[in-house]
Design a protein around this motif. Structure first.
Motif, mmCIF file in Angstrom:
data_model
loop_
_atom_site.group_PDB
_atom_site.id
_atom_site.type_symbol
_atom_site.label_atom_id
_atom_site.label_comp_id
_atom_site.label_asym_id
_atom_site.label_seq_id
_atom_site.Cartn_x
_atom_site.Cartn_y
_atom_site.Cartn_z
ATOM 1 N N ALA A 311 7.053 8.967 23.742
ATOM 2 C CA ALA A 311 7.088 9.688 25.020
ATOM 3 C C ALA A 311 7.542 8.776 26.147
ATOM 4 O O ALA A 311 8.287 9.198 27.041
ATOM 5 C CB ALA A 311 5.704 10.275 25.319
ATOM 6 N N ASP A 314 11.187 8.727 26.000
ATOM 7 C CA ASP A 314 11.825 10.037 25.958
ATOM 8 C C ASP A 314 12.509 10.275 24.609
ATOM 9 O O ASP A 314 13.674 10.667 24.537
ATOM 10 C CB ASP A 314 12.843 10.177 27.099
ATOM 11 C CG ASP A 314 13.311 11.625 27.263
ATOM 12 O OD1 ASP A 314 12.578 12.522 26.813
ATOM 13 O OD2 ASP A 314 14.416 11.836 27.798
ATOM 14 N N ILE A 315 11.764 10.024 23.530
ATOM 15 C CA ILE A 315 12.268 10.240 22.170
ATOM 16 C C ILE A 315 11.434 11.338 21.527
ATOM 17 O O ILE A 315 10.195 11.342 21.637
ATOM 18 C CB ILE A 315 12.188 8.952 21.337
ATOM 19 C CG1 ILE A 315 13.136 7.894 21.898
ATOM 20 C CG2 ILE A 315 12.531 9.226 19.871
ATOM 21 C CD1 ILE A 315 13.038 6.553 21.183
ATOM 22 N N ASP A 316 12.108 12.264 20.886
ATOM 23 C CA ASP A 316 11.417 13.355 20.186
ATOM 24 C C ASP A 316 10.944 12.831 18.830
ATOM 25 O O ASP A 316 11.745 12.647 17.907
ATOM 26 C CB ASP A 316 12.384 14.533 20.001
ATOM 27 C CG ASP A 316 11.723 15.700 19.272
ATOM 28 O OD1 ASP A 316 10.482 15.708 19.154
ATOM 29 O OD2 ASP A 316 12.456 16.588 18.797
ATOM 30 N N GLY A 318 8.850 13.477 15.531
ATOM 31 C CA GLY A 318 8.278 14.539 14.735
ATOM 32 C C GLY A 318 7.718 14.030 13.423
ATOM 33 O O GLY A 318 8.155 12.997 12.894
ATOM 34 N N ARG A 353 15.948 11.337 18.599
ATOM 35 C CA ARG A 353 14.867 11.895 17.796
ATOM 36 C C ARG A 353 14.555 10.946 16.640
ATOM 37 O O ARG A 353 15.426 10.238 16.136
ATOM 38 C CB ARG A 353 15.251 13.273 17.249
ATOM 39 C CG ARG A 353 16.498 13.248 16.394
ATOM 40 C CD ARG A 353 16.781 14.585 15.728
ATOM 41 N NE ARG A 353 18.019 14.502 14.960
ATOM 42 C CZ ARG A 353 18.123 13.938 13.762
ATOM 43 N NH1 ARG A 353 17.043 13.409 13.214
ATOM 44 N NH2 ARG A 353 19.280 13.896 13.128
ATOM 45 N N THR A 355 12.130 11.218 12.962
ATOM 46 C CA THR A 355 11.325 12.079 12.093
ATOM 47 C C THR A 355 10.690 11.231 11.005
ATOM 48 O O THR A 355 11.377 10.478 10.313
ATOM 49 C CB THR A 355 12.177 13.186 11.445
ATOM 50 O OG1 THR A 355 12.810 13.955 12.476
ATOM 51 C CG2 THR A 355 11.312 14.100 10.587
#
Length: 442
Positions: A311, A314-316, A318, A353, A355
């Motif tokens: 956060a 600013d990275i997603d 998952g 992003r 994952t």
């Protein structure tokens, strides 16, 4: 290649062939002598038959059977040696009944000569027979012995080969045991089942393993001690820098200098932590501290920390976590997860992003970290697993992350695969062996 098996076979092949040839010669002699006696007996029997006819005044004549079996000649001469009947080219006679060799019309023959009393006085009778049948019998004996000696020789060579292989089996077992070991397994080779002849070699090899183990242990201890000693002053420095920033009004240059000091100190703390993780990854032998665990649960324990990191950048971030039971070292696996996620967050730009996923497929557990960063060139993928290797100088890091991942994976019998992520970036997949997955499920 210098092979003990081939050297022993070369040393034994000569004596085996020599013994077989001597035995073949003896067998040939033993087989040929009775045949020679039988042929001479037949020739002498024919001569006695003719002598009986001659002694009664009947003209001698060779039996049809003798003529059909082999070419034969006879001759009758008086006491003075004058020719009376039979072949005129018959060789000189040596009466006495003992067979001897001669020639008739240029052909080798076997001859028997007898002195016969007839109504007309003493006569000399000679009977000769060619050596054709004898030579055929001798050739048959030789051919049979060649086949027999060849079979016996090949059989002995096979027996010697198998015997030598059986004798060298302990060496093959030791080689297989060493080949099956992991990179950090330096345990001594048990001497209980080692043959006496190679026990000194194995003992010397065990001493060498002890020296290597001692050197590796000293290196690991130094690395761990150094990291532990550095953690305390670095933590204290971090507190002092934070206190200085919070308690004092500072000008812009001092704030900028303080920020650089905090960044350097933070990087130093990370390197120390990674050195500790590297020491743990290389400490002990594979499987010594493994226990059943769920990799998904282990990842969930550190989710909050990585969510905050993502956060802030600013990275997603998952997570796709499915139950993934396996047998492993929880501390080392946590270091593996931390280093892979940390690398992904460091190299992924803002707005990207990451994952993190783990799952069990059949008997295999897969742990995957996928990012949308710049990716790793194919030519550099092997090099990034070496210590202190970094792709560029723009991103902070020590170059130890993937080296730690590699060592932890090796300690768990796992493989690490780097490939391209969908849409760009890097996907790192750790594939845990089926046996570890089954142990974790059990």
């Amino acid at each position: 290649m210098n092979s003990i098996r081939l050297r022993l076979l070369k040393w034994l092949l000569g004596p085996i062939l020599l013994v077989n040839l001597v035995l073949a010669a003896l067998v040939a002699g033993l087989a040929w002598t009775p045949a020679q006696v039988a042929f001479d007996g037949g020739l002498l029997e024919t001569a006695n038959g003719l002598a009986q006819r001659l002694g009664t005044g009947i003209a001698p004549q060779l039996p049809p059977a003798a003529q059909d079996a082999d070419r034969s000649w006879f001759v009758v001469r008086d006491a003075a040696g004058r020719h009376l009947a039979g072949a005129r080219t018959f060789p000189a006679l040596r009466p006495g009944g003992a067979p001897y060799d001669a020639e008739v019309d240029g052909e080798p023959v076997r001859v028997v000569a007898l002195a016969v009393a007839t109504p007309d006085g003493m006569h000399q009778l000679g009977v000769a027979r060619t050596l054709r049948q004898r030579l055929e019998v001798r050739s048959a004996i030789v051919r049979s012995l060649v086949v027999l000696v060849s079979l016996v020789t090949l059989t002995l060579v096979g027996v010697v080969w198998l015997s030598v292989g059986n004798g060298l089996r302990p060496l093959a077992r030791i080689r297989a045991e060493l080949a099956a070991r992991g990179p950090g397994d330096l345990a001594a080779i048990p001497l209980a089942e080692v043959p006496y002849e190679i026990a000194p070699v194995v003992t010397g090899f065990n001493e060498l393993l002890d020296k290597v183990e001692a050197g590796a242990r000293a290196q690991r201890d130094f690395l761990a001690d150094m990291a532990h000693q550095l953690r305390t002053p670095l933590a204290g420095m971090q507190l002092q820098l934070e206190w200085l920033r919070a308690r004092h009004a500072l000008d812009a240059d001092t704030v900028r200098s303080l920020g650089m000091m905090e960044l350097a100190n933070e990087r130093m703390i990370r390197q120390v932590n990674q050195l500790l993780a590297l020491a743990r990854a290389r400490e002990g032998r594979p499987g010594e501290q493994h226990a059943a665990l769920d990799l998904a649960q282990l990842v969930q324990e550190t989710i909050q920390y990585w969510v905050e990191r993502a956060a802030a950048k600013d990275i997603d971030l998952g997570f796709e976590l499915a139950p993934a039971p396996l047998s492993g070292d929880a501390f080392q696996l946590r270091d593996l997860v931390d280093n892979l996620v940390d690398n992904a967050l460091r190299y992924t730009p803002a707005g990207g992003r990451v994952t993190v996923a783990c799952a069990r497929e059949a008997d295999v557990v897969l742990f995957t970290v996928e990012d949308s960063g710049p990716g790793i060139p194919t030519a550099r993928r092997a090099a990034v697993f070496e210590r202190f290797v970094r792709l560029d100088d723009k991103t902070t890091g020590s170059g130890l992350g993937l080296a730690i991942v590699r060592d932890i994976a090796l300690a768990h019998g796992a493989t690490v695969l780097l490939d391209d992520a969908e849409g760009g970036g890097t996907r790192v997949t750790v594939r845990f062996a089926a046996d570890l997955a089954r142990q974790g499920a059990g």
